[in-house]
Design a protein around this motif. Sequence first.
Motif, PDB file in Angstrom:
ATOM      1  N   THR A 170      46.488  46.329  44.483  1.00  0.00           N
ATOM      2  CA  THR A 170      45.880  47.512  45.099  1.00  0.00           C
ATOM      3  C   THR A 170      45.142  48.359  44.052  1.00  0.00           C
ATOM      4  O   THR A 170      45.646  48.564  42.951  1.00  0.00           O
ATOM      5  CB  THR A 170      46.997  48.352  45.747  1.00  0.00           C
ATOM      6  OG1 THR A 170      47.672  47.518  46.683  1.00  0.00           O
ATOM      7  CG2 THR A 170      46.431  49.558  46.472  1.00  0.00           C
ATOM      8  N   CYS A 171      43.973  48.844  44.432  1.00  0.00           N
ATOM      9  CA  CYS A 171      43.170  49.673  43.531  1.00  0.00           C
ATOM     10  C   CYS A 171      43.858  51.033  43.345  1.00  0.00           C
ATOM     11  O   CYS A 171      44.266  51.668  44.320  1.00  0.00           O
ATOM     12  CB  CYS A 171      41.774  49.857  44.122  1.00  0.00           C
ATOM     13  SG  CYS A 171      40.771  51.070  43.263  1.00  0.00           S
ATOM     14  N   HIS A 172      43.981  51.473  42.088  1.00  0.00           N
ATOM     15  CA  HIS A 172      44.686  52.729  41.809  1.00  0.00           C
ATOM     16  C   HIS A 172      43.825  53.954  42.071  1.00  0.00           C
ATOM     17  O   HIS A 172      44.331  55.011  42.414  1.00  0.00           O
ATOM     18  CB  HIS A 172      45.196  52.743  40.359  1.00  0.00           C
ATOM     19  CG  HIS A 172      46.315  51.791  40.150  1.00  0.00           C
ATOM     20  ND1 HIS A 172      47.480  51.843  40.890  1.00  0.00           N
ATOM     21  CD2 HIS A 172      46.456  50.732  39.316  1.00  0.00           C
ATOM     22  CE1 HIS A 172      48.279  50.863  40.527  1.00  0.00           C
ATOM     23  NE2 HIS A 172      47.672  50.172  39.571  1.00  0.00           N
ATOM     24  N   THR A 173      42.509  53.794  41.904  1.00  0.00           N
ATOM     25  CA  THR A 173      41.612  54.939  42.081  1.00  0.00           C
ATOM     26  C   THR A 173      41.659  55.471  43.511  1.00  0.00           C
ATOM     27  O   THR A 173      41.708  56.679  43.746  1.00  0.00           O
ATOM     28  CB  THR A 173      40.166  54.545  41.729  1.00  0.00           C
ATOM     29  OG1 THR A 173      40.180  53.822  40.498  1.00  0.00           O
ATOM     30  CG2 THR A 173      39.263  55.757  41.629  1.00  0.00           C
ATOM     31  N   CYS A 174      41.671  54.559  44.470  1.00  0.00           N
ATOM     32  CA  CYS A 174      41.593  54.982  45.871  1.00  0.00           C
ATOM     33  C   CYS A 174      42.865  54.650  46.632  1.00  0.00           C
ATOM     34  O   CYS A 174      42.910  54.817  47.857  1.00  0.00           O
ATOM     35  CB  CYS A 174      40.396  54.312  46.544  1.00  0.00           C
ATOM     36  SG  CYS A 174      40.522  52.515  46.553  1.00  0.00           S
ATOM     37  N   ASN A 175      43.856  54.156  45.944  1.00  0.00           N
ATOM     38  CA  ASN A 175      45.114  53.749  46.565  1.00  0.00           C
ATOM     39  C   ASN A 175      44.914  52.725  47.674  1.00  0.00           C
ATOM     40  O   ASN A 175      45.617  52.731  48.678  1.00  0.00           O
ATOM     41  CB  ASN A 175      45.873  54.964  47.124  1.00  0.00           C
ATOM     42  CG  ASN A 175      46.482  55.777  45.999  1.00  0.00           C
ATOM     43  OD1 ASN A 175      46.994  55.217  45.026  1.00  0.00           O
ATOM     44  ND2 ASN A 175      46.378  57.090  46.112  1.00  0.00           N
ATOM     45  N   SER A 177      42.425  52.428  49.768  1.00  0.00           N
ATOM     46  CA  SER A 177      41.628  52.782  50.947  1.00  0.00           C
ATOM     47  C   SER A 177      40.171  52.367  50.780  1.00  0.00           C
ATOM     48  O   SER A 177      39.422  52.240  51.748  1.00  0.00           O
ATOM     49  CB  SER A 177      41.693  54.290  51.203  1.00  0.00           C
ATOM     50  OG  SER A 177      40.957  54.968  50.205  1.00  0.00           O
ATOM     51  N   GLY A 178      39.739  52.183  49.546  1.00  0.00           N
ATOM     52  CA  GLY A 178      38.348  51.796  49.296  1.00  0.00           C
ATOM     53  C   GLY A 178      37.397  52.969  49.340  1.00  0.00           C
ATOM     54  O   GLY A 178      36.197  52.815  49.124  1.00  0.00           O
ATOM     55  N   GLN A 179      37.932  54.179  49.633  1.00  0.00           N
ATOM     56  CA  GLN A 179      37.065  55.342  49.802  1.00  0.00           C
ATOM     57  C   GLN A 179      37.545  56.520  48.967  1.00  0.00           C
ATOM     58  O   GLN A 179      38.738  56.695  48.755  1.00  0.00           O
ATOM     59  CB  GLN A 179      37.054  55.778  51.269  1.00  0.00           C
ATOM     60  CG  GLN A 179      36.623  54.697  52.209  1.00  0.00           C
ATOM     61  CD  GLN A 179      36.757  55.120  53.660  1.00  0.00           C
ATOM     62  OE1 GLN A 179      37.498  56.052  53.976  1.00  0.00           O
ATOM     63  NE2 GLN A 179      36.052  54.428  54.527  1.00  0.00           N
ATOM     64  N   THR A 196      32.155  55.264  48.843  1.00  0.00           N
ATOM     65  CA  THR A 196      32.830  54.053  48.418  1.00  0.00           C
ATOM     66  C   THR A 196      33.445  54.227  47.028  1.00  0.00           C
ATOM     67  O   THR A 196      32.822  54.791  46.147  1.00  0.00           O
ATOM     68  CB  THR A 196      31.811  52.909  48.387  1.00  0.00           C
ATOM     69  OG1 THR A 196      31.214  52.824  49.679  1.00  0.00           O
ATOM     70  CG2 THR A 196      32.468  51.589  48.056  1.00  0.00           C
ATOM     71  N   CYS A 197      34.636  53.750  46.863  1.00  0.00           N
ATOM     72  CA  CYS A 197      35.318  53.818  45.565  1.00  0.00           C
ATOM     73  C   CYS A 197      34.578  52.959  44.542  1.00  0.00           C
ATOM     74  O   CYS A 197      34.265  51.800  44.812  1.00  0.00           O
ATOM     75  CB  CYS A 197      36.757  53.323  45.742  1.00  0.00           C
ATOM     76  SG  CYS A 197      37.621  53.060  44.181  1.00  0.00           S
ATOM     77  N   ASP A 198      34.279  53.558  43.398  1.00  0.00           N
ATOM     78  CA  ASP A 198      33.525  52.836  42.373  1.00  0.00           C
ATOM     79  C   ASP A 198      34.349  51.738  41.692  1.00  0.00           C
ATOM     80  O   ASP A 198      33.806  50.743  41.234  1.00  0.00           O
ATOM     81  CB  ASP A 198      33.025  53.811  41.296  1.00  0.00           C
ATOM     82  CG  ASP A 198      31.894  54.675  41.828  1.00  0.00           C
ATOM     83  OD1 ASP A 198      31.216  54.215  42.783  1.00  0.00           O
ATOM     84  OD2 ASP A 198      31.689  55.784  41.302  1.00  0.00           O
ATOM     85  N   SER A 199      35.649  51.949  41.629  1.00  0.00           N
ATOM     86  CA  SER A 199      36.479  50.994  40.892  1.00  0.00           C
ATOM     87  C   SER A 199      36.591  49.648  41.596  1.00  0.00           C
ATOM     88  O   SER A 199      36.532  48.599  40.970  1.00  0.00           O
ATOM     89  CB  SER A 199      37.887  51.563  40.696  1.00  0.00           C
ATOM     90  OG  SER A 199      37.817  52.839  40.126  1.00  0.00           O
ATOM     91  N   CYS A 200      36.765  49.705  42.912  1.00  0.00           N
ATOM     92  CA  CYS A 200      36.976  48.452  43.648  1.00  0.00           C
ATOM     93  C   CYS A 200      35.793  48.128  44.560  1.00  0.00           C
ATOM     94  O   CYS A 200      35.840  47.174  45.307  1.00  0.00           O
ATOM     95  CB  CYS A 200      38.249  48.548  44.480  1.00  0.00           C
ATOM     96  SG  CYS A 200      38.151  49.834  45.742  1.00  0.00           S
ATOM     97  N   HIS A 201      34.745  48.938  44.489  1.00  0.00           N
ATOM     98  CA  HIS A 201      33.558  48.770  45.334  1.00  0.00           C
ATOM     99  C   HIS A 201      33.912  48.747  46.813  1.00  0.00           C
ATOM    100  O   HIS A 201      33.270  48.060  47.608  1.00  0.00           O
ATOM    101  CB  HIS A 201      32.784  47.504  44.951  1.00  0.00           C
ATOM    102  CG  HIS A 201      32.411  47.474  43.508  1.00  0.00           C
ATOM    103  ND1 HIS A 201      31.438  48.295  42.990  1.00  0.00           N
ATOM    104  CD2 HIS A 201      32.909  46.761  42.470  1.00  0.00           C
ATOM    105  CE1 HIS A 201      31.349  48.063  41.685  1.00  0.00           C
ATOM    106  NE2 HIS A 201      32.234  47.151  41.340  1.00  0.00           N
TER     107      HIS A 201
HETATM  108 ZN    ZN Z   1      39.270  51.626  44.915  1.00  0.00          ZN
END
Ligand code: ZN
Length: 379
Positions: A170-175, A177-179, A196-201
């Motif tokens: 799971t992406c940590h930046t957005c937990n 959610s992708g957003q 959109t979350c930049d870390s996981c696009h």
């Molecule tokens: Zn993310």
Amino acid sequence: MTKRDYYEILGVTKDATDAKIKKSYRELARKHHPDLNPDTKSDAEEKFKEVSEAYEVLMDKDKRARYDQFGHSGVFNQGAGGFQWSDFTHYQDVEDIFGDFGGSIFNMFFGGNRRSRRTGPKKGNDLRYDITISLKNAFDSIERTINMEKMVVCPECKGSRSKSGSSPSTCHTCNGSGQVQKVRATPFGQFATITTCDSCHGSGQIINDPCLKCRGKGSVRGKKKIKVKIPAGIEDGSHIRIPGEGNPSTTGGPSGDLYIVVHIKNDSNFYREGTELLYDQIISFPQATLGDTITVNTIDGKVQMKIPAGTRHGKVLRLKGKGMPDLRTGRRGDQHVRIFIDIPTSLSEEQKDLIRKLGDSFGKTPAEEKKGFFKNLGF
Ligand SMILES: [Zn+2]
Ligand SMILES: [Zn+2]
């Protein structure tokens, strides 16, 4: 305030084709886009809304029919303030014109109503494929299978992007959610926009162990056979959208769309304008003078046509319902037959003699000249 006529707003005629309406909207939307008119923003915004309203109606078969019959009151609920941006359904066209610029305008007008389309993993690229068909194909409606070279879902990881046996985290930046939420100041006020979350696009996931075949993109170069049905009555330059047949997303989003751009070869017999066909027919001087029934080519076979006695050179006769089908209704236009009178160039002495006699019986001056020859030609 009296509302302007939709056809007038878009500068098109009552019988304008979708292609014409689209072209006109494209020009006007560019001209009035508020972001492109910073000095006259609110004015441009009004105009942009006005042309979009007209476009919404004229591109929709039912709404257009109701408008033609009942006027403005037949289309949107005038009591509720008439057309609202939420009535607009042609986002895709606006995005086609402006790209992300078009998207930004809707985010402004809708206050993020279209959030679901603007965020999340990025959609794959749209693709374009050009095909050329004959006028007869455009009349008949045909199905073509195209063999496209494009990005296809990776056969190794099936598009999961991870090496088999490993799974993404799971992406940590957005937990996941992708957003992420950002507050943006726009000319229409402040809007909290979700981006959109930049870390996981936008996928919400981080690929730890990428698939080796596609290097974690989920897609590879490949070929795909795609069936395309080309509807009868299609116009030159129009496109057919095939959703999901563009490139796959490289970040876990939906695939892009494929746009088939249809070109129609010039036909050696027929000249086309919308649903109307023009055809040149040569007849003899006796046929023109005395009248006759002749056989004329149409786009779907030969028909008999009556040439009235005294038909002039350049006269256009009509074969009703022998034109191209309308893309939406299927109703056929007309074929316009332009008459050319053949003037024989190699004549026998006997024939020349007969024509001289005929000329003598008409008198020295041709009848036409007395009435004004050029007048008859439309000068
Ligand atoms: Zn993310
Ligand atoms: Zn792969």
